[in-house]
Design a protein around this motif. Structure first.
Motif, short mmCIF file in Angstrom:
data_model
loop_
_atom_site.label_atom_id
_atom_site.label_comp_id
_atom_site.label_asym_id
_atom_site.label_seq_id
_atom_site.Cartn_x
_atom_site.Cartn_y
_atom_site.Cartn_z
N ARG A 371 64.69 -19.12 -16.52
CA ARG A 371 65.76 -18.86 -17.49
C ARG A 371 65.37 -19.36 -18.88
O ARG A 371 65.67 -18.72 -19.89
CB ARG A 371 67.06 -19.51 -17.04
N LEU A 374 63.07 -16.81 -20.43
CA LEU A 374 63.80 -15.63 -20.92
C LEU A 374 64.61 -15.95 -22.16
O LEU A 374 64.69 -15.14 -23.10
CB LEU A 374 64.70 -15.08 -19.82
N GLN A 378 63.98 -14.18 -25.68
CA GLN A 378 65.08 -13.45 -26.31
C GLN A 378 65.27 -13.92 -27.75
O GLN A 378 65.52 -13.11 -28.65
CB GLN A 378 66.36 -13.64 -25.50
N ILE A 395 61.29 -7.44 -23.23
CA ILE A 395 60.91 -8.76 -22.73
C ILE A 395 60.27 -8.57 -21.37
O ILE A 395 60.83 -7.89 -20.50
CB ILE A 395 62.13 -9.69 -22.65
N LEU A 397 58.15 -10.34 -17.92
CA LEU A 397 57.74 -11.48 -17.10
C LEU A 397 56.69 -10.99 -16.13
O LEU A 397 56.93 -10.05 -15.36
CB LEU A 397 58.93 -12.06 -16.32
N VAL A 402 61.89 -6.97 -18.14
CA VAL A 402 63.13 -7.54 -17.63
C VAL A 402 64.30 -6.75 -18.21
O VAL A 402 64.39 -6.58 -19.43
CB VAL A 402 63.26 -9.02 -18.03
N VAL A 407 68.68 -10.34 -19.23
CA VAL A 407 68.44 -11.20 -20.40
C VAL A 407 69.75 -11.69 -20.98
O VAL A 407 69.91 -12.88 -21.29
CB VAL A 407 67.62 -10.45 -21.46
#
Length: 496
Positions: A371, A374, A378, A395, A397, A402, A407
């Motif tokens: 988290r 992300l 963001q 974005i 991963l 994602v 997000v």
């Protein structure tokens, strides 16, 4: 008389399925009182009554809940999974406290007994006992660590592996219980097999940890209890001085290694075991960031200890500094020293470590590394969009895009998590605590980390009964990753 359907079967109420599962789970949990009973008989310490009382009260209550709706076979919905998960952790905390409350040891009120039970099950590791752990009966020492172990991977996930044999579907429970942002990912095609695979890995790592502690010099009993606490990242010890009781580097190295193992995504452990390869760890982006965070925090903590700390020897400073970084970061909560008096920013930095240094899908607490990744990405995306408003910036991963809804959900999670931390800190301030102590107590509870700062660095014995209940709520919220608990307080959840 209950109303019946055309086939003569009774018409059950809306939550009959929830009631049936709660009854089954309570009856299963009652069996956890048997190992402490066996230890009492082995050591002849006369703690039979608390565990017999806990067993029969829990078993009887579960049977009374299950019997009226035993024929209910409706499919569980995701909404039911959230309700069962939240209810079960809360109810289990109450029933798990019975042996503590009935014993003549360190728990003198219902609030203290429930706090100890919830702290164990949520793998928080805070205790209401100021001192005297060394003199506790073996059965109670074991029971505390067993609560950690059962709570580590989640009793509900364990139940998912067993309940299908009793005619209960499990996907709704698994989604509600499993931490992380990718809740729909499965290691195996069937949810039951997934839960069983996770528990086999969990059991194997526990055995390995226990053997390593034994090799390092612990007694077999201490090795077992500390293995339960370490793999679960709980922190309950059999001694007042925690890992510092042993004073040996070998024990500390074993603890540090397995605390990191517990804070790693168990899906990675499963993949590494199944493929017989360690490459899966290094290919995982979250794991690489995870290790980088520990290295960075280790430098930030150890340098002040070397330059201005209480240790004359730099190696001793690094030894204690790294242990505390891993203990706080993994939310295990073990200790070899009291960091409250350490210089400069170090104590507060250790508390901040509890928020962000465990992987998703691990037994650790906090907001999880994935988290954090992300959230940061963001933030950088928003900065890019300020310069190039019409750009399409995604974005990723591990090379995968994602979805935006994930997000944005992470952003909402951070807002609620920090907001709840601040609100609960305000409540703790009303009990007479100073700001740093109140914040650290709430952070330690909501992150399921255990130790705070100041008067709550070793235990919460001086916290008021109201303060203990606030921290109990924080521990449950953290264990359920906030939304699983808060969704029950929304009107939409209860509408048909």
């Amino acid at each position: 008389m209950p109303r019946t359907l055309s086939n003569g079967r009774p018409r059950y109420h809306r939550y009959a399925g929830v009631q049936r599962i709660m009854g089954i789970l309570l009856m299963v949990f009652s069996l956890s009182m048997l190992p402490p009973l066996a230890m009492d008989l082995f050591w002849a310490e006369e703690t039979t009554t608390p565990f017999l009382g806990g067993l029969w009260i829990t078993l009887t209550t579960g049977a009374l809940l299950w019997w009226p709706v035993r024929h209910e076979r409706s499919e569980l919905k995701v909404r039911d999974g959230f309700l069962i998960t939240t209810l079960f952790w809360a109810v289990l905390g109450l029933f798990g406290s019975i042996p503590f409350y009935f014993s003549d040891e360190g728990w003198h009120s219902i609030s203290e007994a429930v706090f100890e039970s919830v702290s164990g099950l949520t793998t928080t590791g805070s205790t209401t006992i100021a001192n005297g752990l060394d003199e506790l009966p073996h059965s109670l020492k074991y029971y505390r660590s067993q609560l950690h172990w059962l709570g580590g991977m989640g009793i509900v996930v364990l139940a998912v592996a067993v309940l299908p044999m009793l005619g209960v579907g499990g996907m709704g429970l698994y989604k509600a219980e499993t931490p992380g942002v990718m809740k729909d990912a499965k290691l195996t095609p069937r949810i039951t097999s997934t839960a069983r695979a996770l528990w086999l890995v969990y059991l194997a790592l526990t055995i390995a940890c226990g053997l390593a502690y034994w090799w390092a010099g612990m007694t077999p009993f201490d090795a077992l209890c500390h293995a339960f606490s370490t793999i679960a990242n709980g922190g309950f010890s059999t001694h007042d001085n925690s890992i510092g009781h042993y004073g040996t580097l070998r024990v500390e190295l074993v603890a540090m290694f397995f605390m990191l193992v517990g804070a790693t995504n168990f899906a990675l452990h499963y993949i590494a075991f199944s493929r017989r390869s360690l490459g899966s760890y290094l290919r995982d982006g979250e794991f690489r960031v995870f290790l980088s965070l520990y290295f960075a925090m280790g430098v930030l903590v150890c340098v002040p200890l070397i330059l201005a700390g209480p240790y004359d020897d730099p190696l001793t400073a690094v030894r204690h500094g790294m242990f505390q970084v891993i203990a706080y970061g993994s939310t295990a909560g073990f200790a070899t020293d009291n960091p409250t008096t350490w210089p400069m920013y170090v104590p507060l930095l250790l508390v901040m470590c509890t928020f962000m240094m465990c992987c998703g899908g691990s037994t650790g607490g906090g907001v999880k590394v994935v988290r954090l990744m992300l959230f940061v990405r963001q933030a950088f995306r928003e900065l890019k969009l300020l310069v190039h408003p019409n750009a399409e910036v995604s974005i990723k991963l591990d090379g995968k895009v994602v979805p935006n809804d994930v997000v944005y959900a992470v952003g909402g999670f951070f807002s609620v998590y920090i907001g709840m931390t601040l609100a609960l800190t305000g409540l703790m301030l009303t009990t007479g605590m100073d700001g740093i102590t109140a914040f650290s107590a709430v952070a330690a509870s909501i992150n399921n980390a255990g130790p705070g700062l100041g008067e709550v660095s070793a235990n919460v014995a001086t916290v008021t009964p109201f303060g203990k209940w606030v921290l109990i709520f924080a521990m449950l919220a953290g264990r359920l990753e906030v939304f699983t608990l808060l969704v029950l307080f929304t009107p939409a959840f209860w509408r048909r």
